[in-house]
Enzyme design. Structure first.
Site, PDB file in Angstrom:
ATOM      1  N   SER A  43      -4.149  -1.571  -5.641  1.00 34.05           N
ATOM      2  CA  SER A  43      -5.066  -1.908  -4.292  1.00 34.05           C
ATOM      3  C   SER A  43      -5.283  -3.661  -5.673  1.00 34.05           C
ATOM      4  O   SER A  43      -5.401  -3.718  -6.494  1.00 34.05           O
ATOM      5  CB  SER A  43      -6.301  -1.653  -4.115  1.00 34.05           C
ATOM      6  OG  SER A  43      -5.304  -0.312  -2.902  1.00 34.05           O
TER       7      SER A  43
HETATM    8  N1  SAH Z   1      -4.765   4.318  -5.987  1.00 37.43           N
HETATM    9  C1  SAH Z   1      -3.399   3.833  -6.304  1.00 37.43           C
HETATM   10  C2  SAH Z   1      -2.868   2.856  -5.454  1.00 37.43           C
HETATM   11  C3  SAH Z   1      -2.290   3.791  -4.699  1.00 37.43           C
HETATM   12  S1  SAH Z   1      -0.776   3.298  -3.428  1.00 37.43           S
HETATM   13  C4  SAH Z   1      -4.185   3.242  -7.413  1.00 37.43           C
HETATM   14  O1  SAH Z   1      -5.796   2.726  -7.894  1.00 37.43           O
HETATM   15  O2  SAH Z   1      -3.281   2.680  -8.393  1.00 37.43           O
HETATM   16  C5  SAH Z   1      -0.836   5.213  -2.893  1.00 37.43           C
HETATM   17  C6  SAH Z   1       0.187   5.517  -3.291  1.00 37.43           C
HETATM   18  O3  SAH Z   1      -0.190   7.139  -3.453  1.00 37.43           O
HETATM   19  C7  SAH Z   1       1.406   5.732  -4.116  1.00 37.43           C
HETATM   20  O4  SAH Z   1       1.171   5.383  -5.488  1.00 37.43           O
HETATM   21  C8  SAH Z   1       2.469   6.749  -3.367  1.00 37.43           C
HETATM   22  O5  SAH Z   1       3.229   7.604  -4.500  1.00 37.43           O
HETATM   23  C9  SAH Z   1       1.338   7.779  -2.924  1.00 37.43           C
HETATM   24  N2  SAH Z   1       1.161   8.847  -1.939  1.00 37.43           N
HETATM   25  C10 SAH Z   1       2.275   8.189  -0.255  1.00 37.43           C
HETATM   26  N3  SAH Z   1       1.698   9.613  -0.486  1.00 37.43           N
HETATM   27  C11 SAH Z   1       1.447  10.361  -0.649  1.00 37.43           C
HETATM   28  C12 SAH Z   1       1.330  12.183  -0.286  1.00 37.43           C
HETATM   29  N4  SAH Z   1       1.527  12.576   1.161  1.00 37.43           N
HETATM   30  N5  SAH Z   1       0.539  12.739  -1.475  1.00 37.43           N
HETATM   31  C13 SAH Z   1       0.186  12.140  -2.621  1.00 37.43           C
HETATM   32  N6  SAH Z   1       0.414  11.218  -3.359  1.00 37.43           N
HETATM   33  C14 SAH Z   1       1.092   9.686  -1.854  1.00 37.43           C
END
Ligand code: SAH
Length: 212
Positions: free
Chosen positions: A62
């Site tokens: 993000s």
């Molecule tokens: N917080 C992260 C950004 C995350 S982007 C950072 O600081 O880089 C969103 C993430 O959520 C992705 O990596 C995706 O694979 C994950 N995601 C999506 N659905 C999910 C689920 N049901 N459980 C765990 N992770 C999930």
């Protein structure tokens, strides 16, 4: 050689303070975490720019302002236990770990978590614990959590997360469709969810049973 410390200092002043992020704990944490270590190889030079960046597997880290906004809204205290859904690059988990006592983070995509894990370990974030799973189920073994942060867009607040939120706990979650969401703050008061809208946002979709 790029001066990352200077770039990070400018990020805090120009993207966070200027837009109203005032919590010193958040500003200090974001001034400390080396964001350039968490972005994809080759993107280090733009790690501190005012935008989200790709981290592979169609996922993103993000925009710094969004990380700050969500972290501030969690109202973290130093002894808080925090759950994050969507570890991605591990950057947000590191920011949470600078402020809270312990961070549990769950990621669905294995290679992403492997990379995040190795960077978090290298940087010494031993108060971050992680696992591969569908994060919308939460991590009941360590519940309840003082704060829960969902970093992927959900159709609604997953009930397991609500159940695992402590009394007085705060949850920040983007709720909407697969492209646009509203950032929602949920506070659990007397066992009930009090919701407040914090504004529009754009996250990658939450996958799985409680997602898309
Ligand atoms: N917080 C992260 C950004 C995350 S982007 C950072 O600081 O880089 C969103 C993430 O959520 C992705 O990596 C995706 O694979 C994950 N995601 C999506 N659905 C999910 C689920 N049901 N459980 C765990 N992770 C999930």
């Amino acid at each position: 050689m790029m001066d990352y410390d200077k770039a990070r200092e400018r990020m805090v002043a120009e993207q966070l303070v200027s837009r109203g992020i005032a919590d010193e704990k958040v500003l200090t944490a974001m001034g400390a975490v080396p964001r350039h270590r968490f972005v994809e190889m080759g993107l280090e030079a733009i790690a501190y720019s005012d935008r989200p960046l790709p981290i592979g597997h169609h996922q993103t880290i993000s925009q710094p302002y969004i990380v700050a906004r969500m972290t501030e809204a969690l109202e973290l205290e130093p002894d808080d236990k925090v759950l994050e859904i969507g570890a991605g690059s591990g950057y947000q988990a590191a920011v949470l770990a600078e402020i809270g006592q312990k961070v549990y983070t769950i990621e669905k995509i294995e290679p992403l978590l492997e990379r995040a894990r190795s960077i978090l370990d290298e940087l010494g974030y031993d108060n971050v614990v992680s696992k591969i799973d569908d994060g919308a189920r939460g991590w009941p073994e360590h519940a309840p959590y003082d704060a829960i942060l969902v970093t992927a867009g959900a159709p609604d607040v997953p009930q397991p997360l609500m159940d695992q939120l402590a009394e007085g706990g705060r949850m920040i979650i983007p709720v909407g469709d697969q492209t646009l969401q509203e950032l929602i703050k949920v506070v659990k008061k007397n066992g009930e969810a009090r919701k407040k809208k914090l504004g529009g946002c754009r996250f990658v979709p939450l996958r799985g049973e409680h997602g898309w």
